[in-house]
Design a protein around this motif. Structure first.
Motif, PDB file in Angstrom:
ATOM      1  N   ARG A  75      23.714  11.776 -14.571  1.00 48.28           N
ATOM      2  CA  ARG A  75      22.717  10.686 -14.574  1.00 48.28           C
ATOM      3  C   ARG A  75      21.295  11.234 -14.627  1.00 48.28           C
ATOM      4  O   ARG A  75      21.015  12.304 -14.101  1.00 48.28           O
ATOM      5  CB  ARG A  75      22.845   9.868 -13.284  1.00 48.28           C
ATOM      6  N   ASP A  76      20.401  10.445 -15.209  1.00 51.78           N
ATOM      7  CA  ASP A  76      18.993  10.857 -15.301  1.00 51.78           C
ATOM      8  C   ASP A  76      18.394  11.160 -13.926  1.00 51.78           C
ATOM      9  O   ASP A  76      17.552  12.043 -13.791  1.00 51.78           O
ATOM     10  CB  ASP A  76      18.150   9.729 -15.927  1.00 51.78           C
ATOM     11  N   ASP A  77      18.802  10.362 -12.931  1.00 46.46           N
ATOM     12  CA  ASP A  77      18.179  10.499 -11.609  1.00 46.46           C
ATOM     13  C   ASP A  77      19.020  11.346 -10.645  1.00 46.46           C
ATOM     14  O   ASP A  77      18.817  11.275  -9.433  1.00 46.46           O
ATOM     15  CB  ASP A  77      17.941   9.105 -11.003  1.00 46.46           C
ATOM     16  N   ALA A  78      19.950  12.151 -11.198  1.00 47.55           N
ATOM     17  CA  ALA A  78      20.861  12.894 -10.316  1.00 47.55           C
ATOM     18  C   ALA A  78      20.093  13.834  -9.378  1.00 47.55           C
ATOM     19  O   ALA A  78      20.374  13.875  -8.170  1.00 47.55           O
ATOM     20  CB  ALA A  78      21.883  13.677 -11.146  1.00 47.55           C
ATOM     21  N   THR A  79      19.130  14.580  -9.916  1.00 47.63           N
ATOM     22  CA  THR A  79      18.401  15.530  -9.057  1.00 47.63           C
ATOM     23  C   THR A  79      17.710  14.783  -7.922  1.00 47.63           C
ATOM     24  O   THR A  79      17.815  15.175  -6.742  1.00 47.63           O
ATOM     25  CB  THR A  79      17.369  16.331  -9.881  1.00 47.63           C
ATOM     26  N   ALA A  84      17.230  13.388  -2.209  1.00 43.75           N
ATOM     27  CA  ALA A  84      17.131  12.365  -1.152  1.00 43.75           C
ATOM     28  C   ALA A  84      18.251  12.537  -0.128  1.00 43.75           C
ATOM     29  O   ALA A  84      18.030  12.442   1.081  1.00 43.75           O
ATOM     30  CB  ALA A  84      17.184  10.973  -1.781  1.00 43.75           C
ATOM     31  N   ALA A  85      19.461  12.833  -0.612  1.00 46.95           N
ATOM     32  CA  ALA A  85      20.598  12.997   0.311  1.00 46.95           C
ATOM     33  C   ALA A  85      20.440  14.248   1.180  1.00 46.95           C
ATOM     34  O   ALA A  85      21.001  14.328   2.275  1.00 46.95           O
ATOM     35  CB  ALA A  85      21.904  13.084  -0.479  1.00 46.95           C
ATOM     36  N   ALA A  86      19.679  15.226   0.674  1.00 47.92           N
ATOM     37  CA  ALA A  86      19.513  16.491   1.417  1.00 47.92           C
ATOM     38  C   ALA A  86      18.281  16.471   2.321  1.00 47.92           C
ATOM     39  O   ALA A  86      17.991  17.474   2.977  1.00 47.92           O
ATOM     40  CB  ALA A  86      19.406  17.653   0.432  1.00 47.92           C
ATOM     41  N   GLU A  87      17.602  15.359   2.365  1.00 50.73           N
ATOM     42  CA  GLU A  87      16.370  15.293   3.167  1.00 50.73           C
ATOM     43  C   GLU A  87      16.666  15.654   4.637  1.00 50.73           C
ATOM     44  O   GLU A  87      17.626  15.154   5.226  1.00 50.73           O
ATOM     45  CB  GLU A  87      15.780  13.886   3.088  1.00 50.73           C
ATOM     46  N   GLY A  88      15.881  16.550   5.176  1.00 52.79           N
ATOM     47  CA  GLY A  88      16.056  16.948   6.578  1.00 52.79           C
ATOM     48  C   GLY A  88      17.082  18.064   6.765  1.00 52.79           C
ATOM     49  O   GLY A  88      17.222  18.578   7.875  1.00 52.79           O
ATOM     50  N   LEU A  89      17.805  18.433   5.688  1.00 57.69           N
ATOM     51  CA  LEU A  89      18.782  19.523   5.798  1.00 57.69           C
ATOM     52  C   LEU A  89      18.143  20.819   5.313  1.00 57.69           C
ATOM     53  O   LEU A  89      17.442  20.815   4.292  1.00 57.69           O
ATOM     54  CB  LEU A  89      20.034  19.228   4.951  1.00 57.69           C
ATOM     55  N   ASP A  90      18.391  21.899   6.015  1.00 56.30           N
ATOM     56  CA  ASP A  90      17.842  23.199   5.621  1.00 56.30           C
ATOM     57  C   ASP A  90      18.837  23.854   4.659  1.00 56.30           C
ATOM     58  O   ASP A  90      19.806  24.486   5.079  1.00 56.30           O
ATOM     59  CB  ASP A  90      17.641  24.039   6.895  1.00 56.30           C
ATOM     60  N   ILE A  91      18.589  23.655   3.363  1.00 61.16           N
ATOM     61  CA  ILE A  91      19.549  24.117   2.340  1.00 61.16           C
ATOM     62  C   ILE A  91      19.285  25.591   2.021  1.00 61.16           C
ATOM     63  O   ILE A  91      18.227  25.941   1.498  1.00 61.16           O
ATOM     64  CB  ILE A  91      19.431  23.281   1.047  1.00 61.16           C
ATOM     65  N   ASN A 121      25.514  19.755 -17.491  1.00 63.08           N
ATOM     66  CA  ASN A 121      25.668  21.217 -17.387  1.00 63.08           C
ATOM     67  C   ASN A 121      24.330  21.958 -17.375  1.00 63.08           C
ATOM     68  O   ASN A 121      24.302  23.124 -16.975  1.00 63.08           O
ATOM     69  CB  ASN A 121      26.505  21.759 -18.557  1.00 63.08           C
ATOM     70  N   CYS A 122      23.255  21.321 -17.876  1.00 65.01           N
ATOM     71  CA  CYS A 122      21.973  22.025 -17.946  1.00 65.01           C
ATOM     72  C   CYS A 122      20.862  21.314 -17.165  1.00 65.01           C
ATOM     73  O   CYS A 122      20.206  21.923 -16.320  1.00 65.01           O
ATOM     74  CB  CYS A 122      21.498  22.170 -19.398  1.00 65.01           C
ATOM     75  N   ARG A 123      20.649  20.022 -17.464  1.00 60.32           N
ATOM     76  CA  ARG A 123      19.470  19.364 -16.869  1.00 60.32           C
ATOM     77  C   ARG A 123      19.557  19.296 -15.347  1.00 60.32           C
ATOM     78  O   ARG A 123      18.592  19.639 -14.647  1.00 60.32           O
ATOM     79  CB  ARG A 123      19.314  17.950 -17.446  1.00 60.32           C
ATOM     80  N   THR A 124      20.720  18.878 -14.823  1.00 63.16           N
ATOM     81  CA  THR A 124      20.784  18.724 -13.366  1.00 63.16           C
ATOM     82  C   THR A 124      20.798  20.074 -12.633  1.00 63.16           C
ATOM     83  O   THR A 124      20.086  20.218 -11.632  1.00 63.16           O
ATOM     84  CB  THR A 124      21.970  17.819 -12.969  1.00 63.16           C
TER      85      THR A 124
END
Ligand SMILES: NC(=O)c1ccc[n+]([C@@H]2O[C@H](COP(=O)([O-])OP(=O)(O)OC[C@H]3O[C@@H](n4cnc5c(N)ncnc54)[C@H](OP(=O)(O)O)[C@@H]3O)[C@@H](O)[C@H]2O)c1
Length: 280
Positions: A75-79, A84-91, A121-124
């Protein structure tokens, strides 16, 4: 030579890892082996139920925290949605494993399939490596793994665009490995040969191949993942398995490039003959 994981794996790549494409095959094996090192997980895939089952099992087995996000990484907005889902997580670790492969003659597939390959395979992976690479560089440690393929080594008939997307991942990872290693961020492309995953088995079944499991010459997913995680920080790319290394050497260094491309074309036509007919 079998390499071992670095002893401070969690310190270098924790406390949270993202695995994109984590519900089956190589991605599920990445999630399992990373959880075994004590890292918490943010797992991504489209199918919600299987992803949640994998997450629940890993949380129970390894005592780590697991979050799941069901989304299409094409999806265009995947990144943006992953960020947003990783907000607050120390990745500290990003594994981009998901891929879309459109098998068949290039001109007989819809253009939309090829564009979806580029997006997934490339954009995200570019967007995620860019975004999480920033925070990793800032904290002075981290790791990024991009799944490439032996097909990235030369043009490959019947999977021409897929192979080109895998070449993109290979060169992106190798370039970033050189660029970011001084900042403590390890980047690695895995140039896997055939791996016994549900996706690979399905592609063989679609092409009318007998359902032999594991298929001849295919490596187990767990072995590919173990080699990849152990190789993180050692080089910008690796090829798991001696026979794959030998094949890559012959195709890339011994044979003239045109001959290697024709040879690979012959192998892929035999492998995917029915798929090719279905799209011709
Ligand atoms: N298997 C091989 O022989 C082989 C060889 C060389 C390289 N590779 C590379 O290794 C990686 C993994 O391959 P694989 O065979 O394990 O199978 P895969 O189908 O590429 O990946 C399986 C995982 O990715 C998820 N996924 C697929 N498309 C997605 C999308 N658009 N959005 C979100 N999640 C998605 C699947 O779950 P959902 O379907 O529920 O989304 C599943 O969890 C790929 O990058 C592939 O190019 C594989």
């Amino acid at each position: 030579m079998t390499r071992r994981l670095r002893t401070d794996f969690r310190g270098q790549y924790g406390p949270w890892a993202i695995v994109a494409g984590a519900s089956a095959g190589l991605g599920a094996a990445f999630a399992e082996q990373i959880a075994a090192q004590g890292l918490n997980l943010l797992l991504l895939a489209r199918g919600r139920d299987l992803l949640q089952q994998v997450g629940a099992r890993l949380a129970a087995t390894y005592g780590v925290q697991v979050r799941t996000l069901s989304l299409d990484l094409g999806r265009d907005d995947a990144t943006a949605r992953v960020v947003a889902a990783a907000e607050g997580l120390d990745i500290g670790l990003l594994v981009y494993n998901a891929a879309f492969s459109a098998i068949g003659p290039f001109l007989d597939r819809p253009l939309a399939d090829h564009l979806r390959e580029i997006a997934t395979n490339c954009r995200t992976p570019l967007g995620l490596a860019y975004t999480f690479g920033q925070s990793m560089r800032q904290r002075g440690r981290g790791g990024i793994i991009l799944m490439s393929s032996l097909s990235a080594s030369q043009g490959s008939a019947l999977i021409a665009n897929y192979a080109a997307t895998k070449a993109y991942n290979l060169l992106l990872a190798e370039g970033l490995w050189e660029e970011l290693r001084g900042a403590g961020v390890d980047v690695l492309a895995c140039r896997a040969g055939a791996v016994s995953t549900p996706n690979y088995l399905q592609s063989l079944a679609r092409a009318g191949r007998p359902a032999v499991s594991p298929p001849a010459g295919a490596m187990p997913a767990a072995a590919v993942v173990a080699a990849t995680l152990a190789g993180l920080g050692q080089a910008g790319s690796l090829i798991p398995g001696f026979s794959n290394q030998a094949a890559a050497f012959v195709l890339g260094r011994v044979l003239p490039r045109g001959l290697a491309i024709r040879l690979m074309g012959g192998v892929l036509r035999r492998l995917y003959a029915d798929d090719a007919q279905a799209h011709s």
